[in-house]
Design an enzyme around this catalytic site. Structure first.
Site, short mmCIF file in Angstrom:
data_model
loop_
_atom_site.label_atom_id
_atom_site.label_comp_id
_atom_site.label_asym_id
_atom_site.label_seq_id
_atom_site.Cartn_x
_atom_site.Cartn_y
_atom_site.Cartn_z
N SER A 18 -2.00 5.44 -9.50
CA SER A 18 -2.43 4.64 -8.34
C SER A 18 -3.19 5.48 -7.33
O SER A 18 -3.96 4.95 -6.54
CB SER A 18 -1.21 4.03 -7.64
OG SER A 18 -0.73 2.92 -8.32
N HIS A 38 1.80 0.69 -0.25
CA HIS A 38 0.94 1.15 -1.34
C HIS A 38 -0.54 0.97 -1.02
O HIS A 38 -1.35 1.89 -1.19
CB HIS A 38 1.31 0.37 -2.61
CG HIS A 38 0.72 0.89 -3.87
ND1 HIS A 38 -0.45 0.40 -4.39
CD2 HIS A 38 1.14 1.84 -4.73
CE1 HIS A 38 -0.72 1.02 -5.52
NE2 HIS A 38 0.22 1.90 -5.75
N ASP A 65 -4.88 -4.72 -3.58
CA ASP A 65 -3.59 -4.04 -3.56
C ASP A 65 -2.57 -4.86 -2.76
O ASP A 65 -2.69 -6.08 -2.70
CB ASP A 65 -3.75 -2.63 -2.96
CG ASP A 65 -2.85 -1.61 -3.63
OD1 ASP A 65 -1.64 -1.64 -3.35
OD2 ASP A 65 -3.34 -0.80 -4.43
#
Length: 580
Positions: free
Chosen positions: A498, A305, A79
């Protein structure tokens, strides 16, 4: 590959008071972390508003397998990278002993500093300074005693910061500059306005005119400086040296040449050294050294994220930090390998090279599971170098890869890559009635009204692909999870596929724990098949978005225990159509 957009629709909810997070908190080195003294009790947790777990049967699994919380399972998070100091991720797994992070690796190279082969001889007993690449005179500290050779490098702070942090720091620095600049401009203008205008003495008048010209020129220059203002960021010197066979780095974090109180940092896996970049950034970092000391990698995250995804998968809060809600990730006992594939130079997009490096790193560290919450449009599934590596990771290296379906729904055939690949487990985003009321403040039905029904998120990408593929399963697609400290809040609510992928990955980690606790060891194909065979259909069923249905932890374990060893359970079965 085309640049990947993060599969994320952000819905930020600041939860500073709930998390106890303070933006003023500091974090120097992980050696000073206070680890919990023992494992927490999982059976007393029966509700999770933050990270959905009841829906997938995690608590039912814990009742029968109390240690099935991901213990002994290693998960690679591919990520944007992770904040090593984020609460819930900055200490241990649920056993209170095993470090949460295995390592943090930058697979993009955006924090690399080439220091080459050139060395500089030093003798700390006779001289305490040397000239850095920035041109500053660097004052060495006690750490330099016994060091006779060093390598020099330099990097600008802004090259290491996530985009949102860089913008914030630039704004703060510009505001500080303009405050002083405006004060100087106002003072100069006041001096100019205060000059006499009716001086009759010829000599005095000439002196006043000369001063007036100087002040007017100064004002013009000050205005020009403000108009042409550009901030390239502080330039930080780096000093590298070997000590006891280990490369270490000293970084001039204040960019002032004073290294007297600096702490040498070894690669993260050696001493678990963690530092924090200065100038108000609150960005944590570690270092890695490659090419026999020729390359120093300063590893930071490229955005929030990755930390959020890692938190969903396996954050762990000791019981004394808990409130009435279970804040833990789905698999708090699992370890995490943080692999940064989001390149800060590309706005946190990934490259094929970065993905391949990350999968190789996951193999090197013996990871059982991989989560990739990135995606992009796809026109030809199961083709190309990256697709081959994904297949190799699953078929040859024994790692099951979980990936997000994409956020391009609700149209059919909107499933992207790598969600359209055959090898990974592709996960769609799903919401339960409890999630609707607790995370999105949906009003519960009034008496006599129809009850809320679980359903796929509207944006969750749908199949079929050109070769007929659908998402494999679905999982809760929203969560309130930790985010980096540089975001200036403790947690946030994000939703997207996600978020569903790491939830399913965490479920798989718990399943592996239970199965191994029962004396079995299964491969990725058997696990994937069991996840799909035991998935549940509930609420508004949409196979184009949900595939086989919602993952179910306890049912999956029972299925594996009942069918392990039967012919075909561990075989990879794939059907393809002729290519172009």
């Amino acid at each position: 590959m085309l640049a990947l957009a993060l599969l994320l629709t952000l819905s930020l909810i600041a939860l500073d008071s709930a998390s106890g997070f303070s933006p003023q908190a500091t974090f120097a080195h992980s050696n000073n972390l206070s680890f919990p003294t023992g494992p927490r009790t999982l059976l007393n947790m029966k509700t999770s508003k933050a990270i959905p777990k009841e829906e997938t049967g995690i608590y039912e699994l814990f009742e029968q397998y109390p240690k099935a919380d991901g213990r002994g399972v290693k998960i690679a998070i591919l990520d944007t990278g992770c904040d090593l100091a984020a609460r819930g991720l900055n200490s241990t797994t649920s056993d209170g002993v095993t470090p949460k992070y295995i390592d943090f690796i930058d697979c993009t190279g955006d924090g690399d500093i080439h220091v080459g082969n050139k060395t500089v001889d030093i003798d700390f007993s006779t001289t305490k300074t040397l000239e850095g690449l920035s041109g500053r005179n660097l004052t060495l500290g006690a750490w330099a005693e016994g060091v006779d050779q060093v390598k020099l490098g330099a990097i600008r702070l802004f090259e290491l910061l996530p985009g949102n942090v860089e913008r914030r720091i630039k704004r703060e620095r510009k505001d500080a500059f303009l405050t002083k600049h405006t004060a100087l401009l106002s003072s100069t203008q006041a001096t100019l306005d205060g000059l006499p205008t009716n001086e009759s003495d010829k000599d005095k008048k000439k002196a006043i005119d000369d001063e007036k010209k100087e002040l007017e020129l100064l004002i013009d220059q000050l205005n020009s400086i403000a108009e042409s203002y550009e901030d390239y960021g502080p330039l930080m010197d780096v000093v590298m040296f070997q000590q006891g066979g280990t490369w270490k780095a000293v970084i001039d974090l204040d960019a002032n040449g004073d290294l007297t109180s600096a702490t040498p940092m070894a690669p993260f896996a050696v001493n678990r050294d963690v530092g924090e970049l200065r100038f108000g950034s609150a960005v944590t970092f570690c270092v890695q050294v490659y090419d026999e000391g020729k390359t120093l990698s300063i590893v930071t995250d490229a955005g929030s994220h990755g930390t959020h995804v890692a938190g969903i998968t396996g954050c762990y809060f000791p019981s004394e930090e808990e409130d009435e809600d279970d804040l833990n990730g789905v698999a708090p006992g699992a370890q995490i390998l943080a692999c940064k594939i989001g390149d800060g130079r590309l706005g946190s997009a990934e490259t094929g090279t970065g993905l391949i490096r990350a999968l190789i790193a996951a193999k090197k560290h013996g990871c059982d599971l991989v989560n990739l919450s990135y995606g992009e449009p796809s026109w030809q599934p199961d083709s190309g170098r990256v697709s081959d590596i994904f297949a190799k990771a699953v078929n040859d290296w024994g790692m099951l890869v979980f990936t997000s379906a994409g956020n391009d729904g609700p149209a059919l055939s909107s499933l992207g890559s790598p969600g359209s690949e055959s090898a990974p487990v592709t996960v769609g985003a799903w919401a339960s009635p409890k999630m609707m009321t607790e995370q999105y403040s949906t009003l519960p039905p009034a008496e006599g009204e129809e009850a809320l029904q679980s359903a796929s998120y509207y944006f969750s990408s749908r199949g079929p692909t050109p070769d007929g593929a659908l998402p494999d399963v679905c999982a809760p697609g929203g969560a309130i999870a930790p985010i980096p400290r540089h975001s200036l809040q403790g947690k946030a609510q994000y939703h997207g596929t996600s978020m569903s992928s790491p939830n399913a990955c965490g479920v798989a980690a718990c399943i592996l724990s239970a199965v191994r606790d029962s004396g079995l060891n299964i491969g990725p194909h058997e696990l994937k098949r069991a996840l799909k065979n035991t998935a549940k259909t509930t609420g508004i069923f949409d196979p184009f978005a949900q595939g086989a249905g919602l993952v179910s932890a306890l049912d999956c374990v029972e299925h594996i225990l009942a069918h392990n060893g039967k012919p075909g359970q561990s075989l990879a079965i794939a059907a393809t159509i002729p290519g172009r």
